[in-house]
Enzyme design. Structure first.
Site, PDB file in Angstrom:
ATOM      1  N   ALA A 141      -3.062   3.469 -13.607  1.00 16.07           N
ATOM      2  CA  ALA A 141      -3.582   2.958 -12.153  1.00 16.07           C
ATOM      3  C   ALA A 141      -5.004   2.133 -12.444  1.00 16.07           C
ATOM      4  CB  ALA A 141      -3.235   2.829 -10.891  1.00 16.07           C
ATOM      5  N   TYR A 238       4.790  -6.420  -1.856  1.00 14.66           N
ATOM      6  CA  TYR A 238       4.496  -5.479  -2.874  1.00 14.66           C
ATOM      7  C   TYR A 238       5.932  -5.590  -3.504  1.00 14.66           C
ATOM      8  CZ  TYR A 238       4.482  -1.212  -5.767  1.00 14.66           C
ATOM      9  OH  TYR A 238       3.728   0.043  -6.978  1.00 14.66           O
TER      10      TYR A 238
END
Length: 400
Positions: A141, A238
């Site tokens: 990430a 999201y």
């Protein structure tokens, strides 16, 4: 030696320093929550993004319960004297200490996993020390990625697509947690593509290809990339937003990899793994996720909310064949059934529909969320005396 007392530098969710003893204690705590190994198999694993969140949990569960050997890769910062090392740096040092004590064999490389030089450094180590890889766990990430072919730097963004997103959010800027409102304008097509370039499956595929090119895919090789679906409550920012586009690309990549000649020859398996909600350094940056997670924690309570460690134990049990694979219709491993249970989500939606009143009911959940964010950086950890000086300049464990 540069012993000094360290105090947290924090504003809301933003914390810019870490506590070495606190960060190490979180690793030891997670380690003790994992059942000890009972078998004799010691698979070789390459874990990309090992120092935080689900990557860290997967590392510790693999080490403690399955005796994995191999290499972890992260890109963490050292102590500079003005700012402490990153929490991931301290967590890696603590994990290395546990491995030494347990007699394990796992090395850690601090490098940009997106770069060609980083891949070469890691694969050289894997080839020389461990040989063919049984598991590649992809849990990177990052806010940006440099394309190794074009040299272009892509920046990921957290934005909705098509229409603006307006929603309640949890605000810790005042003396008490409160509900605020956020509005995010839709991302552009360029921003969507840049987010896909950073957080999609392109680099995952490059790693698998590089392993295959070195003949480092063990028979029955398994690779898994961590992803998230989440609630309809947060879907506009999201799963239906720029990040969701990247996650969809990750899932397409999984299907492409599964059909590739290299995976076919190795009788390999490729999975995306849908994890449940968690407080991580990545998730805490997503608007509205804090309020949603506070509500979810309130609904589930202490026992039913599954930590990243709980989920990593479940994942390894499935990958190693101790329990059946929990696959959905798209072939994804699902670890999030506890979160997306219909009754649970209905109760979360009720709190979300009147968020100010919901926060009154979920105050303990909001306090828990902030405590979890602090815990990520080693702050507020039980048993740590923060008034005492500590040594922040800790060496990264040597990969040799």
């Amino acid at each position: 030696m540069s012993m000094r007392q360290i105090e947290p530098k924090q504003r809301g969710f933003l914390i810019v320093n870490s506590h070495p003893d606190g960060a190490a204690a979180t690793v030891r705590r997670a380690w003790q929550q994992i059942p000890a190994r009972t078998g004799t198999r010691r698979p070789v694993a390459l874990i990309l993004g090992h120092s935080a969140g689900y990557g860290l949990a997967t590392l510790l569960a693999g080490l403690r319960q399955h005796g994995i050997r191999g290499v972890g890769v992260a890109f963490d910062s050292a102590d500079t004297g003005r700012r402490t090392a990153s929490a991931g740096w301290y967590r890696t040092a603590a994990a290395a200490g546990l491995i030494r004590h347990a007699g394990g064999d796992f090395a850690f490389v601090n490098t940009d996993a997106f770069s060609e030089d980083g891949k070469k450094q890691v694969l050289d180590l894997v080839e020389q020390r461990y040989g063919p890889v049984d598991y590649l766990i992809y849990s990177l990430a990052a806010p940006r990625r440099t394309d190794p072919v074009t040299g272009l730097v892509h920046h990921s963004v957290i934005k909705p697509l098509d229409t603006a997103y307006e929603a309640p959010a949890l605000d810790f800027s005042g003396p008490e947690p409160a509900v605020s409102r956020i509005r995010l304008e839709p991302g552009t097509e360029d921003e969507k593509q840049a987010t896909i370039a950073v957080m999609g499956g392109t680099d995952w595929s490059l790693w698998v290809t590089a392993l295959a090119g070195r003949r480092l895919l063990a028979p029955g090789f398994t690779t898994a990339a961590l992803t998230y679906v989440g609630s309809e409550v947060t879907a506009p920012v999201y799963r239906q937003g720029t990040i969701g586009a990247a996650k969809a690309h990750l899932e397409v990549t999984a299907r492409d990899l599964a059909a590739s000649p290299a995976l076919t020859a190795a009788a390999g398996r490729v999975f995306t793994v849908v994890a449940g909600a968690a407080v991580t350094q990545a998730s805490s940056a997503i608007p509205s996720i804090a309020l949603y997670t506070a509500f979810l924690r309130t609904v589930l309570g202490d026992d039913a909310f599954r930590s990243t460690t709980d989920q990593a134990i479940d994942l390894w049990d499935q990958m190693e064949g101790r329990t059946p694979l929990a696959l959905d219709d798209e072939g994804r491993i699902r670890l999030d059934g506890w979160e997306l249970d219909g009754d649970v989500q209905q109760r979360v939606r009720e709190l979300w529909s009147a968020p100010e009143a919901g926060l009154l009911q979920a105050r303990a959940g909001a306090d828990w969320f902030l405590a979890q964010v602090r815990d990520l950086y080693g702050w507020g950890v039980d048993g740590i005396d923060y008034t005492q000086p500590v040594e922040p300049d800790i060496a990264w464990p040597s990969p040799r």
